[in-house]
Design an enzyme around this catalytic site. Structure first.
Site: not given
Ligand code: DGL
Length: 283
Positions: A18-19, A81, A161, A198, A200
Site C-alpha cells: 500500500d502507499s 492500495c 491519517e 480507498c 482509508h
Molecule cells: N492507499 C490509497 C488508496 O487506497 C490512499 C492513500 C493515498 O492516496 O496514497 O487509494
C-alpha cells in the site's frame, strides 16, 4: 520431491503493498480469511499520498514497492492500495509474471455491483483513482445497467491519517462530500450503494453511514479481495493448507516506524510494536 517442493512454495509469504498504512484495513480482512498464511506488508510511507500524483509516478512507485516484496520471495502480491490498483495493476502483472498479482478494484467493484438493487452506485476514492475511471469501468463490466457516480474525497485520507475518525470536523467533511449525492436532490436519483474505493475510508464508515442514511449499502473491497485471494491461491496450488507454519506478519515501511506502528494500529485493529516494523529503501 514434487510434494516437498510444493510445500516449500506454498509456505512462502503473501506480499501486501500500500502507499502507507491504510492498506492495513485490507490486511486485516486477508488475515481473517486466511489465518494460516504468512504476510509481509509494505507501506510506502515516505511517498504517501499516491492519490494526488500522476499516473506515471504512481506506476513507477508501485513497481519499486512490488520489487522490494519480490526480493523477499513472496508467492503472490496483493495491491491493497486502490490508487495503485486502479492505475498500475496491469504493469505489475506484466512485470512480475508468473507471480499472481491481485488488486482491490475488481473485487470492490464486484461487491458494489452485487449489493445494488437499483443499479445506481456511488464510488468514493482518491483523485487519481476517480480520474483513471477504473472503478467505473469495472462496475460496468459486472453490470451493464449500472449508473456510476465517482467522487474524489481526498480530505478523508488526511483525516484518517490524523486518527480523526469521528467528531465534528469529520462529519462536516463527510456532509460536504456526500450531501450532493445522498441528501440534496430528488430521492429517486440517489445511489442505493456506496463503494469505499480507498484504503482509508473503512475507518470512517460510521460517520459516512450517518450522512448517507441506513438504506444505503456501504461496501468496501477488503472482504471480497480476501475471497479472491483465497480462490487464486487454490487455483495456483499455493494455499498453505494445513502445513504447520507459524502464521505471522512482517511490516516494512519506507519512513517513520513509530508513526507506522501508532497510526497503523488503528487501521489494523490491533497493536503493532515499533520493533515489528523494519525500514526499507526503495530506490
Ligand atoms: N492507499 C490509497 C488508496 O487506497 C490512499 C492513500 C493515498 O492516496 O496514497 O487509494
Amino acid at each position: 520431491l514434487l510434494t516437498s517442493q510444493r510445500l516449500r512454495s506454498a509456505a512462502r509469504a503473501i506480499g501486501v503493498f500500500d502507499s502507507g498504512i491504510g492498506g492495513l484495513t485490507v490486511l486485516r480482512a486477508l488475515r481473517a480469511e486466511l489465518p494460516l498464511e504468512r504476510f509481509v506488508y509494505l507501506g510506502d510511507t515516505a511517498r504517501l499520498p499516491y492519490g494526488t500524483k500522476s499516473h506515471a509516478t504512481i506506476q513507477r512507485y508501485a513497481v519499486q514497492a512490488a520489487q522490494a516484496l519480490m526480493t523477499r520471495d513472496i508467492k503472490c502480491l496483493v495491491v491493497a492500495c486502490n490508487t495503485a490498483s486502479a492505475v498500475a495493476l496491469e504493469q505489475l502483472q506484466q512485470h512480475f509474471a508468473p507471480v499472481p498479482v491481485l488488486g482491490v478494484v475488481g473485487p470492490g467493484a464486484a461487491a458494489g455491483a452485487h449489493a445494488s438493487r437499483s443499479g445506481s452506485i456511488a464510488v468514493i476514492a482518491t483523485e487519481s483513482t476517480v480520474q483513471g475511471g477504473a472503478y467505473q469501468a469495472a462496475i460496468l463490466r459486472e453490470r451493464l445497467d449500472a449508473r456510476v457516480i465517482a467522487k474524489a474525497c481526498p480530505l478523508f485520507v488526511a483525516l484518517a491519517e490524523e486518527g480523526w475518525i469521528s467528531g465534528a470536523v469529520v462529519s462536516a467533511a463527510a456532509h460536504r462530500y456526500l450531501d450532493p449525492l445522498f441528501v440534496d436532490g430528488p430521492t429517486a436519483d440517489r445511489p442505493d450503494t456506496l463503494v469505499l474505493g480507498c484504503t482509508h475510508f473503512p475507518v470512517l464508515a460510521e460517520v459516512i453511514r450517518d450522512v448517507v442514511g441506513s438504506d444505503v449499502a456501504i461496501v468496501d473491497s477488503a472482504m471480497t479481495t480476501a475471497k479472491s485471494l483465497r480462490a487464486e491461491l487454490e487455483r495456483a496450488d499455493l494455499a498453505v493448507g494445513s502445513i504447520c507454519v507459524r502464521p505471522r506478519v512482517q511490516f516494512l515501511a519506507t519512513d517513520g516506524r513509530e508513526r507506522f506502528a501508532r497510526v497503523g494500529s488503528v487501521f489494523l485493529g490491533e497493536l503493532i510494536a515499533i520493533s515489528d516494523v523494519d525500514l526499507v529503501d526503495l530506490r
